[in-house]
Structure formats: structure tokens, C-alpha cells
Write a protein that holds these residues in place. Structure first.
Motif, short mmCIF file in Angstrom:
data_model
loop_
_atom_site.label_atom_id
_atom_site.label_comp_id
_atom_site.label_asym_id
_atom_site.label_seq_id
_atom_site.Cartn_x
_atom_site.Cartn_y
_atom_site.Cartn_z
N GLN A 57 45.22 32.95 4.44
CA GLN A 57 44.34 33.90 3.93
C GLN A 57 44.87 34.86 3.05
O GLN A 57 44.28 35.49 1.97
CB GLN A 57 43.50 34.73 5.19
N SER A 58 46.27 35.36 3.27
CA SER A 58 46.83 36.31 2.66
C SER A 58 47.63 35.70 1.47
O SER A 58 48.30 36.37 0.56
CB SER A 58 48.18 37.02 3.47
N LEU A 68 46.97 30.97 9.93
CA LEU A 68 45.42 31.19 9.32
C LEU A 68 45.87 32.36 8.66
O LEU A 68 45.26 32.57 7.40
CB LEU A 68 44.44 31.42 10.31
N ALA A 69 46.14 33.62 9.23
CA ALA A 69 46.47 34.72 8.63
C ALA A 69 47.49 34.45 7.26
O ALA A 69 47.27 35.17 6.13
CB ALA A 69 47.15 35.91 9.50
N PRO A 114 41.16 40.43 2.32
CA PRO A 114 41.08 38.88 1.70
C PRO A 114 40.55 38.07 2.86
O PRO A 114 40.69 36.74 2.41
CB PRO A 114 42.53 38.79 1.63
N HIS A 115 40.30 38.49 3.89
CA HIS A 115 39.48 37.50 5.08
C HIS A 115 38.17 37.47 4.89
O HIS A 115 37.50 36.94 5.86
CB HIS A 115 39.98 38.36 6.27
N THR A 116 37.47 37.90 3.80
CA THR A 116 35.59 38.03 3.85
C THR A 116 35.36 36.39 4.26
O THR A 116 34.22 36.37 4.78
CB THR A 116 35.56 38.54 2.63
N GLY A 117 35.76 35.56 3.76
CA GLY A 117 35.43 34.13 3.70
C GLY A 117 35.39 33.79 5.23
O GLY A 117 34.16 32.62 5.63
N LEU A 118 36.10 34.22 6.17
CA LEU A 118 35.84 33.88 7.58
C LEU A 118 34.72 34.54 8.40
O LEU A 118 34.61 33.91 9.30
CB LEU A 118 37.34 34.16 8.27
N ARG A 119 34.31 35.54 7.77
CA ARG A 119 33.19 36.26 8.22
C ARG A 119 31.87 35.62 8.45
O ARG A 119 31.00 35.87 9.35
CB ARG A 119 33.12 37.80 7.75
N TRP A 136 39.93 37.25 15.74
CA TRP A 136 39.95 35.94 15.70
C TRP A 136 40.53 35.17 16.64
O TRP A 136 39.94 34.07 17.26
CB TRP A 136 40.87 35.55 14.41
N TYR A 177 34.58 33.47 13.85
CA TYR A 177 35.09 34.61 13.15
C TYR A 177 33.95 35.72 12.81
O TYR A 177 34.22 36.82 13.02
CB TYR A 177 35.84 34.14 11.81
#
Length: 564
Positions: free
Chosen positions: A448-449, A444-445, A184-189, A489, A194
């Protein structure tokens, strides 16, 4: 100025040592001020002048020995700031020359009841395998993060750091994140830090020393000396630790790196023949925070029930702490943190800050979330019967206020928060900023979750994943676990803010190394969830892992078992 009445050459030399040490302290303060004002070239010149004063004082001190003994007095401004064999009660030295063995892993018999002042546990806490994984993750994560930060350590010019980040972007573009699957964290990449960061900068750009990429910073090198001593001794022996520290960094050691103020102060006292705790420098900088991970791995355990013992009239006189004294079965984490800290930094302020940092880290290693750990440590600081009272004394209200401010800022973006708190090597920001980073990453986690997968270890819904600690029958104990990529991160956020980023990253890495153990594909055995590409770049990774496992083996032997 030297005393006109001191006509003996040794007395004149002793006065000169005292004068040089004070001038070095003043120059250090000036350098820090210049950094804060953005006058970076002048700051570097001031640091260079400080080191020249330190070196002259150290060379002269070797011929003088105990300054107070020679002059027959103590400096009027602060009698505790200058070590003296002739004015110290011999009982002070005793606990430094007794082995404090690594503690058994917590069991149902040793776990404390769940209260707002202890780590939540059930059926005695997490199983040994889970605790071992978090302990190794804590130690290796701290050392790895320090090495990752070394390449831009003590760079205070944020503009220069942004230029380096811009250079890094094309190198990192399109590279798959090394810490796990996107989930679910793709947006941060897609954004810095990140998607890419300043870790393992090659060639390193620190303006104060020239190390090869993959080596630890001076803070990390000092931490490894402590880790090695703990592994060799099976626990903390202050005298052995002092000997190891001197052997690694002393003038005849062959050490080719950077000796900071704390290290030079220790070596100056060591060459005078000062045993621990008089060996410790008159210093309370970030060193005491950066090297906590090995101590937490060896001594983390739930606090015993009941009020803490009253502090002694003088911090120099040992008193029972953590439910044990020198003649008791074992000393707890906070007592060992004080002993280890005073070997190299013999000030009440260094001890107080180190113990607060250790109390927070201990709770995370034992299964708590970062938020719960900080809140519960704050409650201890504010309670006169808390176990931190003997170690923090009159500084407790001030430290509590600084922790409270971190909690208030925990959802504030890290650059904005660090701009307020500061980015140098001094307290309070040397503990505040890494705690802020860890809390922000946890927040943040959770976001994102979706915040719906669980609650923190304090029972409040914050989106921190709670995972069972055992695979067999019986009660399942839950622990706060962050996704493996949270380590990346956090370290990148710590490094991007520059300044004393290595000490900041070391504490962040310790916390997140524990919190992410079991949060990826590697399981919870020995730091496998840390980013593999980073571990491959870190030259001391396998040695650190080996020493960490030796400490775990000592704890298992104390528990009556062995590590498979």
C-alpha cells in the motif's frame, strides 16, 4: 478399568482419577476432529462431555492428592504426564520460588552484536521511551485484540460468521476508520474486513460461554492473571503466579466465567497440593502463546553473545539459560517463559512453542520487523548452538519446518492460508496462523505504501517504515514501524477466520501493538496509537494499561531511572 488388586478406597479413587483424565483427553481429541469435519453440533456435545469428565476428575482428585504417591507407580505410557511429589527432585522447585526481576531496559553495555541470530541494534538499541511505548502497545494490544475477538470465539462455522459479517456491513457503512487518517490505504476501506469486521460482537455469539461484550475471552482472562502477578511482584515469581491464578479461577474465587482444559488441569493439581511446575496441566494448547505479551514486556532484551548452554538430560531439571541461572543476576525472556508456562502447562511441547513465539515477539518489541523476527528465529532453531536449543530440544527441527511454511505462505491471502494451516486451539496452527496474519499485514502495508519508504530491520527492502528512535543527539536507531491502521487490519483478519480466534488475535495484537507504536498520531507513550473506539469498548483497558506501566516502571528502576 480399576485394578482388582486395589482394595483400598483411596487406591480405587486414584485409579478412577487417572481413568477420568484419560477419557477427558480422548473426548477432547474427538471434539477437535468433529470440528475439523464440520460436525459442529456433535463437537459441542463432545466438549460438554469432556468438561463433565474433567469436573468429576477434579472433584475426586481433591480427596486423593498425589495419584502416583497413592498407587506407588507412574502411568506406563508417559511418566512425565502425571505430576508426583514423591518422584520429583526437590531442586526442580527452587527457581519457581525465586523472584526473576524485570530486566533493565537494554543499553549500549547490554546490547548484543548484530548477527542473523539477534535483533539488529545500534548504540545499544532503541531509547527507553521507544521501548516503553512498544512494550505497553504489546501488552494492551494483545488484551484489546483478545476482547475484540471474544464475541465470536470458538465459532467454527464459517457460514455463520459470513452471516454475521453481512449483518455488520450496514452498521459500519460510511463510518470513518478509527485507526487513523486514510492516507494511501483508502482502497482497503471499502471491503471486509478492512472497512468493517466482527470485533466486539454485541451480543456475543460464542457457542461455549456467555460473556458481556467488552470482556476478555478465557485466554485473555488468564493472561491478565499473569500480567497482574508480574506487576505486583516486579517480575516473575512462579509461586506467587500460581497463587494468583488459583485465587482468580479457583472454586472459591467467585469466578463466573469459562474454565478451559488447561485451567481445570492446573486447579486439579493445585488442590492436590502440587507446587509449580507440577501444578501445570498436561496440555500444550494455545494458552502458552496467547499470554506471551506481559512476559515480553518484562523481559525482552537482546540475547547475550556466545552459544547457549547444553540442555539437561531431563526437562524437569533446571539448567542455566539465557546466560543466567537461579543464582545469577537475572533470567532472560526464554527462561522466564519456560517457568511461567510450566506453572499452568507442564509439558515440553508447550514450553517449546511458547519459547519460539516469545523469541519472535521479542524481536519485534525491540525494533525488528515481523519478517526479520521470524527469519532470525528460524535460523536459531536450525542452529544447534542457538539460544532456543535448551528449550526446544528434539522438537526444534519440527518447529523450524512449521515456521518455514509460514514464511512460504506470507504473501498468500489469509483465508486461503488458514484453510491450509488450520483454525483450532492446537499446535502447530495456534502459532502459525497468527504469525501468518502479522506477516501478511506487514506485506500489505508495504504494498500500500509503494514499498519505497525503507527496508525491514534485517536490511532487505520490504517497504516497512524505519523510524528514528530518538529525538536527541547521537546515533539515531531505526525501528520497524507499521501504520496505526495495520493493527485494525490484522485483528480483523485474525477474527474473521473463526475457530480459536481469541488466542490468534491475542498474539496478533501483541505483535502489531508493538509494531504500530509510534505509527499514528498518538506517539509512543502508552498504547495511544491503538484504535480509540475499540479501547473505549474494552472494559479492562485502563487496568491493563496500569499494570503494563507498572512493569515498565520496574524495568526503569532496574535501569537506575524512573518513568516520567
Amino acid at each position: 478399568m480399576p485394578d482388582a488388586n486395589a482394595d483400598h478406597p483411596l487406591e480405587l479413587a486414584a485409579q478412577r482419577v487417572r481413568q477420568l483424565e484419560q477419557q477427558a483427553l480422548d473426548m477432547h481429541d474427538r471434539a477437535q476432529l468433529l470440528n475439523k469435519e464440520g460436525r459442529f453440533t456433535e463437537a459441542q456435545e463432545a466438549y460438554a462431555a469432556m468438561h463433565r469428565l474433567e469436573d468429576e476428575a477434579s472433584e475426586l482428585a481433591a480427596t486423593v492428592g498425589c495419584v502416583v504417591c497413592v498407587l506407588g507407580d507412574a502411568p506406563q505410557q508417559d511418566a512425565s504426564a502425571e505430576p508426583s511429589l514423591c518422584t520429583t527432585d526437590p531442586a526442580v522447585f527452587k527457581p519457581y520460588y525465586q523472584l526473576q526481576p524485570a530486566l533493565p531496559w537494554p543499553t549500549a553495555a547490554t546490547a548484543a552484536p548484530t548477527t542473523t541470530a539477534t535483533v539488529p541494534t545500534a548504540a545499544g538499541g532503541l531509547p527507553e521511551a521507544a521501548l516503553r511505548g512498544r512494550a505497553v502497545g504489546c501488552v494492551l494490544g494483545s488484551a484489546l485484540a483478545d476482547a475484540a475477538a471474544m464475541g465470536v470465539h470458538w465459532m467454527y462455522d464459517l457460514g455463520a460468521l459470513e452471516e454475521l459479517a453481512a449483518e455488520r456491513r450496514p452498521q459500519e457503512a460510511g463510518r470513518e476508520e478509527e485507526a487513523g487518517s486514510p492516507g494511501p490505504h483508502t482502497g482497503l476501506r471499502r471491503e471486509h474486513p478492512y472497512g468493517w469486521g466482527l470485533e466486539f460482537m454485541d451480543p456475543p455469539r460464542s457457542p461455549f460461554y456467555a460473556y458481556a461484550s467488552g470482556r476478555n475471552s478465557p485466554y485473555g482472562e488468564q493472561t491478565l492473571a499473569l500480567l497482574r502477578s508480574l506487576a505486583d511482584q516486579g517480575g516473575l515469581h512462579g509461586g506467587a503466579y500460581a497463587d494468583t491464578f488459583a485465587a482468580v479461577f479457583g472454586p472459591d474465587s467467585g469466578f463466573d466465567g469459562y474454565r478451559d482444559v488447561s485451567t481445570k488441569g492446573f486447579l486439579r493439581n493445585h488442590v492436590r497440593g502440587m507446587p509449580p511446575p507440577l501444578s501445570g496441566a498436561n496440555d500444550a494448547q494455545a494458552n502458552c502463546i496467547a499470554r506471551l505479551a506481559p512476559l515480553a514486556a518484562a523481559f525482552a532484551a537482546p540475547a547475550p553473545p556466545g552459544p547457549a548452554p547444553a540442555p539437561s538430560a531431563s526437562s524437569a531439571i533446571p539448567v542455566p539459560r539465557d546466560g543466567a541461572d537461579a543464582g545469577g543476576p537475572a533470567a532472560g525472556l526464554l527462561r522466564c517463559v519456560e517457568l511461567a508456562t510450566r506453572v499452568t502447562q507442564n509439558t515440553d511441547a508447550a514450553v517449546a512453542w511458547a519459547c519460539v513465539g516469545a523469541a519472535v515477539l521479542e524481536r519485534m518489541l525491540l525494533g525488528g520487523s515481523a519478517l526479520a523476527a521470524v527469519e532470525q528465529t528460524l535460523a536459531e532453531l536450525e542452529g544447534p548452538q542457538g539460544r532456543l536449543a535448551p528449550h526446544c530440544g528434539p522438537l526444534a527441527p519440527e518447529l523450524a519446518g512449521h515456521l518455514r511454511r509460514v514464511l512460504q505462505l506470507r504473501t498468500t491471502p489469509v483465508p486461503e492460508a488458514v484453510a491450509e494451516l488450520g483454525r483450532n486451539c492446537h499446535m502447530p496452527n495456534a502459532l502459525q496462523t497468527p504469525l501468518l496474519v502479522v506477516l501478511y499485514v506487514e506485506h500489505l502495508a508495504a504494498g500500500q505504501s509503494g514499498g519505497g519508504s525503507g527496508g525491514d530491520a534485517g536490511g532487505r527492502g520490504e517497504g516497512v517504515v524505519l523510524r528514528g528512535g530518538g529525538s536527541g543527539g547521537g546515533d539515531v536507531v531505526q525501528a520497524a514501524v507499521l501504520p496505526a491502521e495495520a493493527f485494525v487490519w490484522g485483528v480483523r483478519l485474525a477474527v474473521r477466520e473463526g475457530g480459536c480466534c481469541a488466542s490468534r488475535a491475542a498474539y496478533v495484537g501483541a505483535c502489531l501493538g508493538a509494531l504500530t507504536a509510534g505509527g499514528g498520531v498518538g506517539g509512543a507513550g502508552g498504547g495511544e496509537d491503538l484504535p480509540a473506539r475499540w479501547v473505549a469498548k474494552y472494559t479492562a483497558a485502563e487496568q491493563v494499561r496500569s499494570w503494563a506501566l507498572q512493569i515498565c516502571e520496574a524495568r526503569s528502576r532496574a535501569s537506575g531511572g524512573s518513568v516520567a
